[in-house]
Design an enzyme around this catalytic site. Structure first.
Site, PDB file in Angstrom:
ATOM      1  CB  SER A 121      22.656   4.648   2.008  1.00 41.53           C
ATOM      2  OG  SER A 121      22.539   3.397   1.322  1.00 41.53           O
ATOM      3  CG  ASP A 153      16.894   1.098   6.598  1.00 37.89           C
ATOM      4  OD1 ASP A 153      17.453   0.292   6.086  1.00 37.89           O
ATOM      5  OD2 ASP A 153      17.076   2.257   6.487  1.00 37.89           O
ATOM      6  CG  HIS A 173      20.462   1.212   4.885  1.00 44.19           C
ATOM      7  ND1 HIS A 173      19.265   1.893   4.709  1.00 44.19           N
ATOM      8  CD2 HIS A 173      21.379   1.710   3.570  1.00 44.19           C
ATOM      9  CE1 HIS A 173      19.499   2.493   3.460  1.00 44.19           C
ATOM     10  NE2 HIS A 173      20.554   2.293   2.790  1.00 44.19           N
TER      11      HIS A 173
END
Length: 351
Positions: A36, A326, A329
């Site tokens: 990610s 978040d 991340h």
């Protein structure tokens, strides 16, 4: 995944450098593998709960649209591509909005939630690394058909390959489920992952890849979710996890040095993002940050993916004040600062 101590002039120079194309660059394309930290939206089209193609993700992205990037804006490959004089966005291979013409100068095969270990990708049903490599082979065939074999092969050998993954192997697999803990000590698991990383690089080399940036893991004990659960140390960084990250990065770096000697024509840079991220967390004011322990989205403690809601009244209004977007991340601003730090070594090796 990284220094001057006078914040404002340094950052202005950094942003200027990122906007100046490297017209003498010999890098014709940016090709991305990983998780990610670099996924441009491949998870949008696979049956997984780990997605980010909805608001507030992407609110600081050009046009304010969510793309599947796990950030409020762009992710590192986008900045790297722009800095090398290529396009400012690296598209996801599985995004139906793009064609092989778009992928000729850059393509992303990364999948949020994946790791070196196949068992890691199984946790949230995402794309394992072996499948990312299969997509790359498919891409090679399509590009040869589009550009011709000679031109396509030149792109494959001159492209800059980015690899960024590893955190999920520890935080979403080893420390959560008992299977790998029963098979490996943490040091043995590090060695296991390094072996998988080496195999992937050797396979990529066999397919023509010659220029590679390998990013290790960040100070994963400082991610907001890990701080939330670190009750014994009053929600400070989990330094046990950080030490594991440092040790793992050291082993990856040793592997990189060895492969640079063993594989003829291969140039690998170990892109160490750990220390620059840790510096931002410990000395945030140097970079203009105000919050490091919590993320911008919702309560900033445990939310990511669908729990990161656009309707939450707690979501911050200015993500540039936050290191994290978040619970897992970084914000676009953090990504930009990390990339500027890494560009010193990347430019020196690959321009």
């Amino acid at each position: 995944m990284r220094m001057a101590y006078i914040y404002i002039p340094w950052l202005l120079v950094a942003q200027f450098l990122l906007l100046v194309p490297l017209t003498t660059s010999k890098v014709p394309a940016i090709i991305v593998f990983g998780d990610s930290t670099v996924d441009a939206g491949n998870n949008n089209v696979i049956p997984t709960l780990l997605k980010s193609n909805f608001k507030p993700y992407g609110r600081d992205f050009p046009g304010g649209r969510p793309t599947g990037r796990f950030s409020d804006g762009r992710v590192p490959p986008d900045f790297i591509s722009e800095a090398f004089g290529l396009k400012p966005l690296v598209p996801a291979y599985l995004d139906p909005a793009y064609t092989i013409a778009d992928f000729a100068t850059g393509v992303c095969f990364a999948s949020a939630g994946t790791g070196y270990d196949n068992a890691t990708s199984d946790v949230l049903n995402v794309i394992p690394m072996w499948k990312e490599l299969e997509y790359y082979k498919d891409y090679q065939n399509k590009l040869r058909a589009y550009l011709g074999k000679e031109k396509a092969n030149e792109i494959f050998s001159e492209a800059l390959y980015l690899m960024s993954l590893g955190t999920n192997d520890f935080l979403e697999n080893y420390y959560i489920f008992p299977t790998r803990q029963s098979q490996f000590t943490i040091k043995q698991y590090q060695d296991f992952l390094v072996g998988l990383s080496e195999k992937f690089i050797r396979d990529l080399y066999g397919l023509g890849g010659r220029k590679l940036s390998l990013t290790g893991v960040p100070p994963m004990g400082c991610l907001p979710l890990e701080r939330l659960t670190n009750f014994l140390e009053d929600h400070d960084c989990n330094e046990e996890y950080n030490n594991v990250a440092l040790e793992f990065n050291g082993k990856l770096n040793n592997m990189v040095r060895r492969l640079n000697k063993e594989l003829r024509g291969l140039k690998i840079v170990f892109a160490d993002a750990y220390h620059i991220v840790y510096q931002m967390i410990r000395r945030p004011s140097l970079y203009g940050f105000e919050e490091v322990g919590m993320a911008c989205c919702s309560t900033g403690t445990f939310e990511m993916s669908y729990l990161c809601s656009d309707s939450s009244p707690l979501t911050c209004t200015d993500a540039t004040k936050y290191v994290f977007w978040d619970a897992f991340h970084p914000t676009e601003k953090t990504n930009r600062i990390v990339v500027d730090h890494l560009l010193h070594s990347l430019r020196g090796k690959f321009r």
